[in-house]
Enzyme design. Structure first.
Site, short mmCIF file in Angstrom:
data_model
loop_
_atom_site.label_atom_id
_atom_site.label_comp_id
_atom_site.label_asym_id
_atom_site.label_seq_id
_atom_site.Cartn_x
_atom_site.Cartn_y
_atom_site.Cartn_z
N ASP A 174 0.83 -1.18 -0.08
CA ASP A 174 0.02 0.03 -0.04
C ASP A 174 0.90 1.29 0.14
O ASP A 174 0.25 2.52 0.23
CB ASP A 174 -0.93 -0.02 1.22
CG ASP A 174 -2.16 0.90 1.01
OD1 ASP A 174 -2.59 1.08 -0.33
OD2 ASP A 174 -2.90 1.48 1.78
N ASP A 183 -3.07 -5.30 -5.24
CA ASP A 183 -2.25 -3.97 -5.54
C ASP A 183 -0.80 -4.04 -5.64
O ASP A 183 -0.21 -3.05 -6.14
CB ASP A 183 -2.70 -2.85 -4.58
CG ASP A 183 -4.01 -2.34 -4.76
OD1 ASP A 183 -5.09 -2.97 -5.67
OD2 ASP A 183 -4.68 -1.47 -4.00
N ASP A 200 -12.10 2.55 4.17
CA ASP A 200 -10.69 2.53 3.48
C ASP A 200 -9.74 3.46 4.16
O ASP A 200 -8.64 3.44 3.84
CB ASP A 200 -10.90 3.08 1.98
CG ASP A 200 -11.98 2.34 1.04
OD1 ASP A 200 -11.63 1.15 1.22
OD2 ASP A 200 -12.48 3.00 0.44
#
Length: 336
Positions: free
Chosen positions: A116, A155, A307
């Site tokens: 992230d 991701d 989130d």
């Protein structure tokens, strides 16, 4: 490309899974033609996905239990909650609960160093490749012979391979780590999907090559739209582009899944927001469809969980009535 924050919900789910520990087929990485007969007998082709009564939405008010908690959602396996000494038992306890219900368990592996890019969901990741490999070995041991579905490192590949927006926490040797994870998990009987970002994560001309370098040849395929909001139509076009690119690299017979947990907004995203956007809506329910290369829809991100502290949301991974209300299109919005 902005980073996506992902669900890190711990709380009651961690405790309940820990208490449930009792002490304790598709062929991966080969062309589809080689295992058509075996897939026809695979239990995943006929049984439903596991709806876990321990998921956060399943323990909220009735409207959230019915419209969100009543659908299958993936269990996030993260090192800050499930460390190397006991992650094997946690995985096995969860998958056995699913198999006892004659359902297919779904898991997400999310612990690669540098995840992230230092954003809302970065905390708690492992620090070294050695730590990561040891952790992955235990996860693979837990999922072995459990006929599960596993999404690998949402991701990570598009974030770490981006030249347009370099990731400041990109881990040295990240491709080798992903390849190791895919090899280990691909040796189990799990249907494993390496995450490939989404259709608006551009440019992606070389993403098929990155997928190969990260070991997609060892697993069933790839996932798209995890924790994002792109329409399923756009994601299918994106997936077909990746499949064509993989075939040119002699990687054939791959499959894909789409996260539809929050892509139900008519026409797709209304702006570039990716953290608790007010326009987002719950998408189509999760279901395996097995239509050619398209294996089906999953709810990877948990609808109603934040989130990050953006657009009224609490810290990443925490349940919020208001966010759930937005996703459900309810005018009477609760509080976080």
């Amino acid at each position: 490309m902005p980073t996506r924050s992902l669900s890190l919900r711990l709380g009651a789910l961690v405790a309940a899974l820990a208490l449930s520990v009792t002490g304790a087929v598709a062929v991966q990485g080969v062309p589809a033609d080689d295992h058509v007969a075996k897939q026809a007998k695979d239990p995943r082709t006929s049984r439903g996905l596991f709806v876990d009564s321990l998921m956060p939405a399943a323990n909220q008010e009735a409207v959230y239990r019915e419209r969100i908690g009543g659908y299958a959602q993936a269990l996030w396996i993260i090192p800050e909650a499930y460390g190397t000494p006991w992650v094997r038992d946690i995985v096995r306890a969860y998958t056995e609960r699913a198999l006892d219900a004659n359902k297919t368990p779904m898991l997400v592996v999310y612990g690669i160093p540098g995840r992230d890019c230092g954003s809302h969901s970065s905390g708690g990741a492992l620090q070294t490749a050695e730590q990561y490999r040891a952790w992955i070995k235990e996860v693979a041991a837990g999922v072995r012979n459990q006929t599960a579905i596993v999404v690998v490192e949402p991701d990570a590949l598009p974030l770490f391979s981006s030249e347009w927006n370099p990731c400041p926490t990109e881990a040295q040797g990240w491709q080798a780590m992903l390849r190791f994870a895919n090899k280990q998990l691909g040796r189990t009987d799990a249907w494993v999907y390496l995450d490939a970002g989404h259709s608006n994560w551009t440019p992606y001309d070389d993403r098929a090559a990155y997928l190969k370098q990260a070991g997609i040849q060892y697993v069933r395929g790839f996932s798209t739209n995890v924790s994002n909001f792109r329409t399923s139509g756009d994601e299918k076009k994106y997936a077909e582009t990746l499949l064509r690119g993989l075939r040119k690299l002699n990687v054939k017979g791959k499959h894909y899944v789409i996260d539809t947990s929050r892509n139900g907004a008519k026409g797709g995203p209304q702006d570039d927001q990716v953290l608790n956007p007010p326009w987002a809506r719950v998408g189509q329910p999760p279901r395996l469809l097995l239509q050619g290369a398209f294996d089906g829809r999953l709810w990877v991100k948990h609808p109603g969980e934040s989130d990050g502290q953006v657009n009224g949301g609490p810290p990443s991974g925490q349940w919020c009535d208001m966010l759930a209300d937005r996703l459900l299109g309810r005018s009477d919005q609760g509080a976080c």
